[in-house]
Every structure is written in structure tokens, then in C-alpha cells.
Design a protein around this motif. Structure first.
Motif, mmCIF file in Angstrom:
data_model
loop_
_atom_site.group_PDB
_atom_site.id
_atom_site.type_symbol
_atom_site.label_atom_id
_atom_site.label_comp_id
_atom_site.label_asym_id
_atom_site.label_seq_id
_atom_site.Cartn_x
_atom_site.Cartn_y
_atom_site.Cartn_z
ATOM 1 N N CYS A 1 0.247 -1.341 0.222
ATOM 2 C CA CYS A 1 -0.254 -0.292 0.017
ATOM 3 C C CYS A 1 1.237 1.638 0.004
ATOM 4 O O CYS A 1 0.528 2.587 -0.923
ATOM 5 C CB CYS A 1 -1.058 0.772 0.557
ATOM 6 S SG CYS A 1 -2.332 -0.742 1.398
ATOM 7 N N LEU A 2 1.923 1.297 0.783
ATOM 8 C CA LEU A 2 3.435 2.381 0.942
ATOM 9 C C LEU A 2 3.662 2.649 -0.550
ATOM 10 O O LEU A 2 3.545 3.804 -1.265
ATOM 11 C CB LEU A 2 3.691 2.260 1.891
ATOM 12 C CG LEU A 2 3.398 2.280 2.858
ATOM 13 C CD1 LEU A 2 4.738 2.037 4.697
ATOM 14 C CD2 LEU A 2 3.414 3.916 3.805
ATOM 15 N N PHE A 3 3.950 1.742 -0.786
ATOM 16 C CA PHE A 3 4.826 1.563 -2.241
ATOM 17 C C PHE A 3 4.065 1.891 -3.452
ATOM 18 O O PHE A 3 4.593 2.242 -4.800
ATOM 19 C CB PHE A 3 5.549 0.787 -3.126
ATOM 20 C CG PHE A 3 7.169 0.765 -1.981
ATOM 21 C CD1 PHE A 3 8.487 1.678 -2.519
ATOM 22 C CD2 PHE A 3 7.036 0.298 -0.618
ATOM 23 C CE1 PHE A 3 8.888 1.610 -1.419
ATOM 24 C CE2 PHE A 3 8.030 -0.092 -0.070
ATOM 25 C CZ PHE A 3 9.657 0.924 -0.160
ATOM 26 N N CYS A 4 2.812 0.988 -3.423
ATOM 27 C CA CYS A 4 1.804 1.554 -5.049
ATOM 28 C C CYS A 4 0.163 2.159 -4.580
ATOM 29 O O CYS A 4 -0.298 1.749 -5.473
ATOM 30 C CB CYS A 4 1.209 -0.610 -5.323
ATOM 31 S SG CYS A 4 3.309 -1.395 -5.468
ATOM 32 N N GLY A 5 0.435 2.136 -3.299
ATOM 33 C CA GLY A 5 -0.730 2.942 -3.006
ATOM 34 C C GLY A 5 -1.008 4.251 -4.270
ATOM 35 O O GLY A 5 0.153 5.230 -4.433
ATOM 36 N N PRO B 1 2.621 0.767 -13.285
ATOM 37 C CA PRO B 1 3.942 0.449 -13.344
ATOM 38 C C PRO B 1 5.457 -0.109 -12.755
ATOM 39 O O PRO B 1 5.180 -0.393 -11.014
ATOM 40 C CB PRO B 1 4.444 1.827 -11.781
ATOM 41 C CG PRO B 1 2.688 2.174 -11.911
ATOM 42 C CD PRO B 1 1.823 1.346 -12.708
ATOM 43 N N PRO B 2 6.557 -1.316 -13.460
ATOM 44 C CA PRO B 2 6.875 -1.872 -12.755
ATOM 45 C C PRO B 2 7.589 -1.272 -11.303
ATOM 46 O O PRO B 2 8.453 -2.547 -10.416
ATOM 47 C CB PRO B 2 7.977 -2.658 -13.836
ATOM 48 C CG PRO B 2 8.171 -1.291 -14.582
ATOM 49 C CD PRO B 2 6.898 -0.797 -14.235
ATOM 50 N N GLN B 3 8.143 -0.131 -11.561
ATOM 51 C CA GLN B 3 9.777 0.250 -10.270
ATOM 52 C C GLN B 3 9.122 0.445 -9.265
ATOM 53 O O GLN B 3 9.462 -0.137 -7.844
ATOM 54 C CB GLN B 3 9.835 1.384 -11.376
ATOM 55 C CG GLN B 3 10.515 1.832 -10.068
ATOM 56 C CD GLN B 3 11.998 1.308 -11.061
ATOM 57 O OE1 GLN B 3 12.043 0.639 -11.504
ATOM 58 N NE2 GLN B 3 12.733 0.762 -9.409
ATOM 59 N N ARG B 4 7.172 0.522 -8.815
ATOM 60 C CA ARG B 4 6.760 0.250 -7.960
ATOM 61 C C ARG B 4 6.900 -0.690 -6.691
ATOM 62 O O ARG B 4 7.234 -1.130 -6.166
ATOM 63 C CB ARG B 4 5.623 1.135 -7.699
ATOM 64 C CG ARG B 4 4.610 2.858 -8.321
ATOM 65 C CD ARG B 4 4.004 3.053 -8.166
ATOM 66 N NE ARG B 4 3.456 3.913 -8.116
ATOM 67 C CZ ARG B 4 2.469 5.471 -7.277
ATOM 68 N NH1 ARG B 4 1.185 5.107 -7.130
ATOM 69 N NH2 ARG B 4 2.606 6.840 -7.923
ATOM 70 N N LEU C 1 9.573 -5.054 -3.549
ATOM 71 C CA LEU C 1 10.180 -6.118 -2.611
ATOM 72 C C LEU C 1 11.475 -6.077 -2.401
ATOM 73 O O LEU C 1 11.953 -6.797 -1.570
ATOM 74 C CB LEU C 1 9.858 -7.268 -4.266
ATOM 75 C CG LEU C 1 8.454 -7.351 -4.541
ATOM 76 C CD1 LEU C 1 8.548 -8.179 -5.904
ATOM 77 C CD2 LEU C 1 8.384 -9.172 -3.635
ATOM 78 N N ARG C 2 11.982 -4.872 -3.024
ATOM 79 C CA ARG C 2 13.572 -4.983 -3.080
ATOM 80 C C ARG C 2 14.137 -4.621 -1.150
ATOM 81 O O ARG C 2 14.451 -4.502 -0.681
ATOM 82 C CB ARG C 2 14.183 -3.364 -3.669
ATOM 83 C CG ARG C 2 15.990 -3.273 -3.650
ATOM 84 C CD ARG C 2 16.293 -2.604 -4.780
ATOM 85 N NE ARG C 2 15.574 -2.710 -6.341
ATOM 86 C CZ ARG C 2 15.037 -2.638 -7.436
ATOM 87 N NH1 ARG C 2 14.425 -0.866 -6.491
ATOM 88 N NH2 ARG C 2 14.871 -2.358 -8.052
ATOM 89 N N PHE C 3 12.816 -3.554 -0.905
ATOM 90 C CA PHE C 3 12.694 -3.068 0.728
ATOM 91 C C PHE C 3 12.660 -4.542 1.475
ATOM 92 O O PHE C 3 12.806 -4.634 1.905
ATOM 93 C CB PHE C 3 11.101 -2.597 0.427
ATOM 94 C CG PHE C 3 10.980 -1.465 1.978
ATOM 95 C CD1 PHE C 3 12.598 -0.964 2.784
ATOM 96 C CD2 PHE C 3 9.885 -2.503 3.079
ATOM 97 C CE1 PHE C 3 11.651 -0.241 4.159
ATOM 98 C CE2 PHE C 3 10.154 -2.408 3.385
ATOM 99 C CZ PHE C 3 11.410 -1.113 4.756
#
Length: 307
Positions: A103-107, A128-131, A136-138
């Protein structure tokens, strides 16, 4: 299915607070992120078990091709998500924390492009694949942190040996919650004995209440901005701040605790309503900083015992 129910619940919550504008789309993407995360962590745990003699960190790898654990399909109007049966399938349990991070990254709305263009992108499956990659990286980086269990309480549920081969991992999340709850109760008795006595007289088990808060990461108990603070404050200021955050909430609830103690309805009230009066961590930052200055060493000695 706990996964399907949990994802639908948190996505609908995200739509309700205007984080998401397309429930079906984000539910599908959240399941995909959880599937990749689960497979990566399972591979990490399995590799670590095979190399117990090595002190090096085993890198998290993407899920092996052809072994996707979960999928999201339009099987029925009220049941979009199914679990693929497989002989090598690892049991999966719903985990609040990665959903909050999603939710934080993709909301929120995606910048650029018209509404019609964004709708076409969703239909094609483009997102947006970067989100999602950042999300996942985080999570992967956090999973490697030695004190991760005090932020991501259910991380060890993703281990394939969760049930039989890794009893230490099985207990890790529960143990970290128990330590935090014990510290909250101890410091509450030292710093706010009046609140502590009211809770004891009212039949409220402090560790049970705080444990519920922690394991659901305050979802539906605090406003979304404060849920974010509950996640970020310990990461940025120190893990012992999760203890002071819970103490600040109990201090915030003091007038309600006194009132319901007088009416002998404290236990029923504590388990039936969200945290009232719009708790804001910023109002209690001086309290938390003061507790940190006074009890940081005491808390960390118990959260991170000497090896």
C-alpha cells in the motif's frame, strides 16, 4: 482461504481511504507481489538450511521458473483468488506487513497519462513495475536485517520448514511480540502506574491487547497516517520506539480508561472499538523521546540479548 480474505479486506480498506481506485486490479497485483515474496523467502530459508555452516548471508532469489505458488484469476464474481494445488506447494498464511508495504509503495494515483490510458494499461496488465520492484526490494532488504522480527512479526511464517524443521523460526515472531508486550507492561507500571492499575482492576490483559495491536499492525485501529508512523518510526528512530509508541497510545487512552473503569466496562470497551479521538504520534513525540532517553538501554538489552 485466509489469503483471499485478507487481500480483499486490505484492498477494500485501501479503496475506502482512497489509496486505490480499482479494487480488482490492485487485489490481483497484491497477490502477485505476495507470491513472489513468499517464493523468494522460501528459497532463501531452504538455501540457508542447506548451508548452516556458512556465516554469509544467503541472497534472496526470485521464484524458480515453473514453481509459482499463487495466482489471481477471475473464477467467480465474489471469489477472484485461488491457490494452485501443487505437490511442492508451500503453505501460505496471510501476512499484514507486506500488504501494508505494498500500500505504501503502490497506493495512490500513478503520475502521467490520462485516465483512459491508465485504464488501457490495467487491461493489458501493465502496472508501474518500478513501484512493485521497489516494494519487493525493500521487503527483501528488511528480511535480512537481524532485528527484522521486531517490525515484521510474521516473517518466519514464510519459511518452508515453518511447521517441523525450524522450531526457532516458528517461535521467533511470537517471541518478539511477547518481548515487546512485556516491556510495555513493565514501563507502563513504572511510568503510568495509575493507568496500569486501572487496566488490572478492569480485567484487561495488557499483553493480549498490545499483542493484537502489533500483529495486525494497527490496521483499522488507527488512521492510515498513524499506521504508517507505527511502521516507520521504529525503522527510523530505533526498534525500542515500538514500545514507546504503544505507551503513547495507552497514555492517549487514559481519559477513556478512567471513565470505563468507573462504569466497570473497561474490558468490553477495549476489545470492541478502534482507538478513539484520532491518536497522532506527533503529539506524543516528546513523551517518546523522553522514554527513549531513559529506557533505551533497558529495552535493547531485552530485545537484543548478548550472544
Amino acid at each position: 482461504n485466509a489469503l483471499r480474505f485478507g487481500v480483499q479486506l486490505i484492498v477494500r480498506y485501501g479503496c475506502w481511504i482512497s489509496l486505490f481506485d480499482d479494487e480488482a486490479f490492485h487485489a490481483k497485483r497484491m497477490v502477485a507481489v505476495l507470491a513472489q515474496l513468499h517464493a523468494s523467502l522460501a528459497a532463501h530459508h531452504q538455501a540457508a538450511r542447506q548451508d548452516l555452516g556458512s556465516s554469509s548471508v544467503v541472497p534472496l532469489s526470485p521464484p524458480p521458473e515453473g514453481k509459482v505458488m499463487l495466482t489471481a484469476e477471475a473464477t467467480a464474481p465474489n471469489s477472484r483468488f485461488v491457490v494452485i494445488p501443487s505437490a511442492s506447494l508451500v503453505p501460505y498464511r496471510f501476512d499484514w506487513f507486506p500488504c501494508i508495504i505494498y500500500c505504501l509503495f503502490c497506493g495512490g494515483r500513478v503520475d502521467g497519462g490520462s485516465d483512459r490510458q491508465r485504464a488501457r494499461d490495467r487491461q493489458r496488465g501493465d502496472h508501474p513495475p518500478q513501484r512493485e520492484a521497489d516494494c519487493l526490494r525493500f521487503l527483501h532488504a528488511l528480511a535480512h536485517h537481524p532485528l527484522c522480527d521486531y517490525v515484521w512479526f510474521a516473517r518466519h511464517r514464510h519459511a518452508p520448514e515453518h511447521h517441523h524443521g525450524n522450531p526457532a523460526g516458528l517461535r521467533a515472531g511470537v517471541h518478539s511480540v511477547t518481548i515487546v508486550c512485556s516491556l510495555v507492561e513493565t514501563l507502563l507500571q513504572l511510568e503510568f502506574p495509575e493507568i496500569h492499575n486501572c487496566l488490572r482492576l478492569g480485567g484487561v490483559c495488557i499483553t493480549q491487547v498490545v499483542g493484537t495491536w502489533l500483529q495486525q499492525h494497527f490496521i483499522d485501529l488507527l488512521d492510515w497516517s498513524e499506521v504508517i508512523h507505527a511502521v516507520l518510526v521504529p525503522l527510523l528512530l530505533g526498534l525500542d520506539y515500538i514500545v514507546y509508541f504503544c505507551l503513547a497510545i495507552l497514555k492517549h487512552l487514559q481519559p477513556h480508561i478512567h471513565r470505563h473503569t468507573r462504569t466497570r466496562s473497561l474490558a468490553e470497551w477495549f476489545v470492541s472499538v478502534p482507538i478513539p479521538d484520532s491518536f497522532q504520534a506527533a503529539r506524543y513525540q516528546d513523551l517518546m523521546h523522553g522514554l527513549h532517553a531513559k529506557y533505551h538501554r533497558y529495552c535493547m538489552e531485552r530485545m537484543v540479548p548478548a550472544q
